[in-house]
Design a protein around this motif. Structure first.
Motif, PDB file in Angstrom:
ATOM      1  N   PHE A  40       0.987  -0.573  -0.247  1.00  0.00           N
ATOM      2  CA  PHE A  40       0.092  -0.477  -0.003  1.00  0.00           C
ATOM      3  C   PHE A  40       0.469   1.633  -0.336  1.00  0.00           C
ATOM      4  CE2 PHE A  40      -2.476  -2.983   2.916  1.00  0.00           C
ATOM      5  CZ  PHE A  40      -4.025  -3.567   1.747  1.00  0.00           C
ATOM      6  N   ALA A  41       0.299   2.831  -0.621  1.00  0.00           N
ATOM      7  CA  ALA A  41       0.936   3.547  -0.403  1.00  0.00           C
ATOM      8  C   ALA A  41      -0.140   4.740   0.486  1.00  0.00           C
ATOM      9  CB  ALA A  41       1.110   3.639  -1.940  1.00  0.00           C
ATOM     10  N   TYR A  42       0.418   5.247   1.487  1.00  0.00           N
ATOM     11  CA  TYR A  42       0.056   5.996   2.467  1.00  0.00           C
ATOM     12  C   TYR A  42      -0.103   7.583   2.079  1.00  0.00           C
ATOM     13  CZ  TYR A  42      -0.493   1.703   4.945  1.00  0.00           C
ATOM     14  OH  TYR A  42      -0.582  -0.054   5.364  1.00  0.00           O
ATOM     15  N   TRP A 111       3.599  10.617  -1.210  1.00  0.00           N
ATOM     16  CA  TRP A 111       2.674   9.391  -0.330  1.00  0.00           C
ATOM     17  C   TRP A 111       4.249   9.102   0.018  1.00  0.00           C
ATOM     18  CZ3 TRP A 111      -2.588   8.184  -2.097  1.00  0.00           C
ATOM     19  CH2 TRP A 111      -2.192   8.537  -3.145  1.00  0.00           C
ATOM     20  N   THR A 112       3.574   7.911   0.821  1.00  0.00           N
ATOM     21  CA  THR A 112       4.920   7.104   1.413  1.00  0.00           C
ATOM     22  C   THR A 112       4.199   5.845   1.667  1.00  0.00           C
ATOM     23  OG1 THR A 112       6.063   6.846   3.663  1.00  0.00           O
ATOM     24  CG2 THR A 112       3.605   7.430   4.051  1.00  0.00           C
ATOM     25  N   ARG A 116       3.006   5.327   9.095  1.00  0.00           N
ATOM     26  CA  ARG A 116       3.918   5.856  10.840  1.00  0.00           C
ATOM     27  C   ARG A 116       4.138   7.404  10.010  1.00  0.00           C
ATOM     28  NH1 ARG A 116       7.582   2.074  14.658  1.00  0.00           N
ATOM     29  NH2 ARG A 116       5.624   1.229  15.242  1.00  0.00           N
ATOM     30  N   VAL A 117       4.872   7.340   8.693  1.00  0.00           N
ATOM     31  CA  VAL A 117       5.068   8.758   7.858  1.00  0.00           C
ATOM     32  C   VAL A 117       3.528   9.322   8.091  1.00  0.00           C
ATOM     33  CG1 VAL A 117       5.849  10.141   5.897  1.00  0.00           C
ATOM     34  CG2 VAL A 117       7.055   8.505   7.501  1.00  0.00           C
ATOM     35  N   ALA A 118       2.762   8.560   6.988  1.00  0.00           N
ATOM     36  CA  ALA A 118       1.383   8.991   6.736  1.00  0.00           C
ATOM     37  C   ALA A 118       0.605   9.464   8.445  1.00  0.00           C
ATOM     38  CB  ALA A 118       0.564   8.271   6.019  1.00  0.00           C
TER      39      ALA A 118
END
Length: 144
Positions: A40-42, A111-112, A116-118
């Motif tokens: 997934f990309a967040y 995007w990340t 946790r970054v999101a």
């Protein structure tokens, strides 16, 4: 791959604690290097009603001619006022990425692959604020 105009079902998962959030987010297998790599990309948005629009489009509206006219002078000023030697070598995409990192409205979406970054970006500012809105600061007094 889903066609662009197709609605995708999204399952909301509500969690009640940090521990439960980490369990849900990292319910993915580890790689050989002991890292979690999701498919997934967040996107770290504080409000799920916000559209996936770039900060440049939010600044200029959905008028392509306005957006095109905004980008060039924004990037020119960014390069002009950057600390000498602070911009890495590279083309337009490198410049856009660095400018985005420093808060300049660009045509890029962040995007990340890290939940946790999101999560950090989703909770870093109050839900009623937008990153592309200018931060008002007191103007220094004019010199005589």
């Amino acid at each position: 791959m889903t066609p662009p105009d197709t609605e995708v079902d999204v399952n909301d998962i509500r969690v009640e604690s940090w521990k439960q959030l980490v369990e849900v987010l990292y319910d993915i297998p580890e790689t050989d290097h002991g890292r979690h790599r999701s498919n997934f990309a967040y996107r770290g948005l504080a409000d799920d009603s916000w559209d996936l629009k770039t900060s440049l489009i939010r600044l200029g509206g959905d008028r392509p001619h306005v957006v095109e006219k905004l980008e060039r002078p924004l990037l020119r000023s960014f390069k002009k006022y950057a600390e000498p030697g602070s911009l890495p070598p590279g083309g337009l995409w490198t410049l856009l990425a660095v400018a985005q990192h420093h808060g300049l409205p660009t045509r890029l979406l962040d995007w990340t692959v890290s939940p946790r970054v999101a999560l950090h970006f989703a909770t870093a500012e109050p839900a009623d604020s937008r990153v592309s809105e200018p931060r008002r600061r007191a103007r220094p007094p004019r010199l005589p």
